[in-house]
Scaffold this motif. Structure first.
Motif, short mmCIF file in Angstrom:
data_model
loop_
_atom_site.label_atom_id
_atom_site.label_comp_id
_atom_site.label_asym_id
_atom_site.label_seq_id
_atom_site.Cartn_x
_atom_site.Cartn_y
_atom_site.Cartn_z
N LEU A 1 9.22 -5.58 -2.77
CA LEU A 1 8.23 -5.38 -1.72
C LEU A 1 6.92 -4.80 -2.26
N ASP A 2 6.79 -4.72 -3.57
CA ASP A 2 5.59 -4.13 -4.17
C ASP A 2 4.33 -4.93 -3.89
N ASP A 3 4.46 -6.16 -3.41
CA ASP A 3 3.28 -6.95 -3.06
C ASP A 3 3.44 -7.65 -1.70
N TRP A 4 4.24 -7.06 -0.80
CA TRP A 4 4.52 -7.69 0.50
C TRP A 4 3.27 -7.67 1.38
N PRO A 5 2.82 -8.82 1.86
CA PRO A 5 1.63 -8.87 2.73
C PRO A 5 1.85 -8.08 4.03
N ALA B 1 17.78 5.45 4.13
CA ALA B 1 16.94 5.40 5.33
C ALA B 1 15.50 5.03 4.99
N PRO B 2 15.22 3.79 4.60
CA PRO B 2 13.85 3.41 4.26
C PRO B 2 12.87 3.63 5.42
N PHE B 3 11.66 4.06 5.08
CA PHE B 3 10.61 4.31 6.07
C PHE B 3 9.39 3.47 5.68
N TYR B 4 8.82 2.76 6.66
CA TYR B 4 7.72 1.83 6.42
C TYR B 4 6.49 2.22 7.23
N GLY C 1 3.04 -8.68 9.07
CA GLY C 1 3.81 -8.32 7.88
C GLY C 1 5.18 -7.77 8.23
N MET C 2 5.21 -6.90 9.24
CA MET C 2 6.47 -6.33 9.70
C MET C 2 7.39 -7.42 10.24
N ASN C 3 6.85 -8.30 11.07
CA ASN C 3 7.67 -9.37 11.63
C ASN C 3 8.17 -10.33 10.56
N SER C 4 7.33 -10.61 9.58
CA SER C 4 7.75 -11.47 8.48
C SER C 4 8.92 -10.84 7.71
N PHE C 5 8.84 -9.54 7.48
CA PHE C 5 9.93 -8.84 6.79
C PHE C 5 11.23 -8.96 7.59
N LEU C 6 11.15 -8.74 8.90
CA LEU C 6 12.35 -8.74 9.73
C LEU C 6 12.93 -10.14 9.92
N PRO D 1 1.79 -1.79 -1.41
CA PRO D 1 0.79 -2.82 -1.67
C PRO D 1 -0.46 -2.73 -0.82
N GLY D 2 -0.34 -2.21 0.40
CA GLY D 2 -1.51 -2.14 1.28
C GLY D 2 -1.81 -0.72 1.73
N ARG D 3 -1.43 0.25 0.94
CA ARG D 3 -1.68 1.64 1.33
C ARG D 3 -3.16 1.90 1.57
N GLY D 4 -4.00 1.33 0.74
CA GLY D 4 -5.45 1.50 0.91
C GLY D 4 -5.99 0.85 2.16
#
Length: 195
Positions: A30-34, A57-60, A67-72, A184-187
Motif C-alpha cells: 500500500l506504499d503507493d495506493w491511490p 488493528a490497521p488505521f487508515y 481510494g478507500m472504496n477501491s481498497f475495500l 503515499p498521500g500524507r502530504g
C-alpha cells in the motif's frame, strides 16, 4: 479526510510474530495506493504495554473516498478477510488533521482514544474542542501527527496520533505498536479543521 479501521482480536496464545512477518512481507503493497493518505499497521500484545488482548488493528486516513472504496472492493481487502474472517470496518468523517514536530521520523507507537460525543453540548463546540485537542496532540514532543474523526451514526469521537517514541505520559486511549507506515498521500491530507 476519511478514517477507517478494522480490528482482528486474536487468541491469547496467538503468536504475534505471525503478524509481524505478514506486515514485513506485505506492508509495502500500500506504499503507493491511490487516495491513501496513510495506513498505520498497528498491533497490541497481551501482557505488554497494558494490553489485555492480542490485536491487529490497521488505521487508515484517506484523502479520497475513491481510494478507500477501491481498497475495500477491488481485492486488496480480500487478503486479510481470507486469513482472519471479515471484520466490521469502522469509518469516520474527518474533523481535524495536524502534523507534529517529528513528522519526518519513523512512527513507533499510535494512540487511539475513543469517546462519545456528549449530549446537551452544541455540536459546534464539540467539533471546535476536537480541533483544539488535535493541535495539542500534534504539539506534544515526538508527535508525527494527530487527527480527530467522528462517526455520526453512533456519535463517537476518535483522536488518533502517531509518535516517534513511547506514548506520552498520562495519555488516555489504546496504545499500539506501529509495525509499518504506508503514507503515499500524507502530504495531500488537508491540515487544520476539515470544514
Amino acid at each position: 479526510m476519511h478514517a477507517m479501521q478494522y480490528t482482528f482480536t486474536l487468541p491469547a496464545d496467538y503468536p504475534m510474530d505471525v503478524i509481524r512477518e505478514r506486515v514485513a512481507r506485505t506492508g509495502h503493497l500500500l506504499d503507493d495506493w491511490p487516495g491513501l493518505g496513510l495506513k498505520a499497521y498497528l498491533v497490541r500484545e497481551r501482557g505488554k504495554g497494558g494490553s489485555s488482548v492480542n490485536q491487529y488493528a490497521p488505521f487508515y486516513l484517506w484523502h479520497t473516498v475513491e481510494g478507500m472504496n477501491s481498497f475495500l472492493w477491488d481485492g486488496a481487502f480480500q487478503r486479510p478477510t481470507d486469513d482472519f474472517g471479515r471484520p466490521a470496518v469502522r469509518q469516520w468523517t474527518g474533523l481535524a488533521y495536524e502534523e507534529g514536530d517529528a513528522a519526518g521520523s519513523p512512527a513507533r507507537v499510535a494512540v487511539v482514544r475513543r469517546r462519545p460525543v456528549p449530549d446537551g453540548v452544541p455540536l459546534s463546540e464539540v467539533a471546535a474542542d476536537a480541533v483544539r485537542e488535535t493541535g495539542r496532540s500534534a504539539a506534544v514532543d515526538g508527535a508525527l501527527l494527530a487527527a480527530a474523526v467522528v462517526d455520526t451514526a453512533c456519535w463517537e469521537l476518535v483522536q488518533f496520533s502517531l509518535h516517534a517514541g513511547e506514548a506520552p505520559d498520562g495519555v488516555e486511549g489504546e496504545v499500539f505498536q506501529v509495525l509499518h507506515l504506508s503514507e503515499p498521500g500524507r502530504g495531500l491530507l488537508t491540515r487544520g479543521r476539515q470544514w
